[in-house]
Design a protein around this motif. Sequence first.
Motif, PDB file in Angstrom:
ATOM      1  N   GLU A 211       0.548  -1.261   0.065  1.00 42.46           N
ATOM      2  CA  GLU A 211       0.132  -0.061   0.025  1.00 42.46           C
ATOM      3  C   GLU A 211       0.655   0.574  -0.087  1.00 42.46           C
ATOM      4  OE1 GLU A 211      -3.267   0.133  -0.059  1.00 42.46           O
ATOM      5  OE2 GLU A 211      -2.912  -2.148  -0.679  1.00 42.46           O
ATOM      6  N   GLY A 212       2.423   1.343  -0.210  1.00 47.70           N
ATOM      7  CA  GLY A 212       3.086   2.674  -0.132  1.00 47.70           C
ATOM      8  C   GLY A 212       3.011   3.048   1.671  1.00 47.70           C
ATOM      9  N   MET A 219       7.059   7.836  -3.942  1.00 50.95           N
ATOM     10  CA  MET A 219       6.262   8.569  -4.194  1.00 50.95           C
ATOM     11  C   MET A 219       5.573   8.777  -4.907  1.00 50.95           C
ATOM     12  SD  MET A 219       7.314  11.843  -1.116  1.00 50.95           S
ATOM     13  CE  MET A 219       5.033  11.842  -1.298  1.00 50.95           C
ATOM     14  N   SER A 220       4.810   7.718  -5.392  1.00 49.33           N
ATOM     15  CA  SER A 220       3.739   8.056  -7.351  1.00 49.33           C
ATOM     16  C   SER A 220       2.471   8.258  -6.533  1.00 49.33           C
ATOM     17  CB  SER A 220       3.489   6.114  -7.671  1.00 49.33           C
ATOM     18  OG  SER A 220       3.033   5.058  -6.413  1.00 49.33           O
ATOM     19  N   LYS A 221       2.121   7.980  -5.591  1.00 56.29           N
ATOM     20  CA  LYS A 221       0.936   8.830  -5.094  1.00 56.29           C
ATOM     21  C   LYS A 221       1.117  10.013  -3.872  1.00 56.29           C
ATOM     22  CE  LYS A 221      -0.469   4.803  -3.020  1.00 56.29           C
ATOM     23  NZ  LYS A 221      -1.501   3.558  -2.810  1.00 56.29           N
ATOM     24  N   SER A 222      -0.366  10.059  -3.639  1.00 55.25           N
ATOM     25  CA  SER A 222       0.338  11.006  -2.215  1.00 55.25           C
ATOM     26  C   SER A 222      -0.206   9.859  -1.041  1.00 55.25           C
ATOM     27  CB  SER A 222      -1.193  11.549  -2.173  1.00 55.25           C
ATOM     28  OG  SER A 222      -2.482  10.495  -2.108  1.00 55.25           O
ATOM     29  N   ARG A 223       0.270  10.554  -0.107  1.00 54.73           N
ATOM     30  CA  ARG A 223       0.972  10.082   1.452  1.00 54.73           C
ATOM     31  C   ARG A 223       0.675   9.655   2.358  1.00 54.73           C
ATOM     32  NH1 ARG A 223       5.514   7.873   1.703  1.00 54.73           N
ATOM     33  NH2 ARG A 223       7.218   7.657   0.025  1.00 54.73           N
ATOM     34  N   ASN A 224      -0.448   8.548   2.817  1.00 56.93           N
ATOM     35  CA  ASN A 224      -1.345   7.837   3.839  1.00 56.93           C
ATOM     36  C   ASN A 224      -0.638   7.879   5.249  1.00 56.93           C
ATOM     37  OD1 ASN A 224      -3.872   8.945   5.288  1.00 56.93           O
ATOM     38  ND2 ASN A 224      -4.755   7.720   3.657  1.00 56.93           N
TER      39      ASN A 224
END
Length: 396
Positions: A211-212, A219-224
């Motif tokens: 899930e990153g 950082m391919s998408k917004s972090r959570n």
Amino acid sequence: MAAPVSTVGKPSAERLPLNTTSFQKKTRTKLISIPGTRPSVQNGQLLVSTGVTSLDYLLEEDRYDSYSRMILKYFLAEGVVCRHELFVASAQDNPDDILQELPAPILDDVAIHKPVEQPRLSCEPQDSLDAMKIAWRYQNLPKVQSALASSSRFGHYYDVSKTMEPEIRQAAKCHRFYLTEHPTQSPPTHSTMLESYSALLKSLQEVINSEGFDVAAPMSKSRNILRIGLPSLGSALWGDDLSCHDNPRNGHALATFFYGLRAMLRSSLAVAVVTVPSHLIQDRALMGNITRLCDNAIALESFKGSERETNPLYKDYHGLLHVRQVPHLNCLASKLPDHKDLAFKLKRKQFTIERLHLPPDLSETVSRVSRGELAGAAAVASACGSGGSGNKHLDF
């Protein structure tokens, strides 16, 4: 004055300007901006709210596991409202059942504070009557604020008398680990960790990588943020005999699990709340080692079934809160809490933590002996002495 060595023999066009300097201003690294988080003003560490506005502090369970379970539900509910991802693992209750019991958030989401009453003018007749209720030395002292409040708001408010609506709960992504549904394999003979703990760490590592949440991942998408809830670790339901025997066979299994969990959280955007039935663990030294492996550690001492439940001193509270460990991340010394005497109570709609203090005693006869007791004491004294009358009071 001699010219600098670097400019001797060079044309004037190639010389550096007089106002040129090699000094570069140090700029702060840009912190990750994630909803529901804020950086610490002490060390810059990224913080998340526990959901309890007065507890923005391993969690030792109370004896009946009622209030510690409430704090865990607050923690998970805060993650749902902030749109964080959840990871719930349990060996007793189904994680879906735990999520269905999350408290409902207050929709207006506004902290309502009662305005402080303005002091009345001295000319009012009622003021003189109120002033006689307590001793004169306490009149000018400020009133004690029991509720723990912060100057800056962090977190949300919840109503424990209601459960969260399904559409709000289903909007958050949740990963579940139910021990009965995960087949476990026997660990190697040289391993000190139980197979249940190994399966839990493996499942958690897979979620962090896929899930990153790993900080080393691109950082391919917004972090959570990943919020992890682990209730009742160390109990017999996990196959751990730590709470069943004085000399358990798997005495270091739980500590080994905390070592692995700590290392995993250090390299990921994840935070965990773990509850441990410390009142069942006989080895205090091992419990101390587990506490030191956590960043924050608090213990809940419930008044249920104890003498303090009927003690009028604690009539307004349901238990005491003890701070065992405070975080010391990115700093040499940790910040100690301002108040050590803390108590908690579960109201009809809210779970709160307050400072424990003694209110002024307004009773008129608490320190005075009645005339009947004095007469009885005089009669006893006259019976032991000679020539005394039992009808007279003792003369001091």
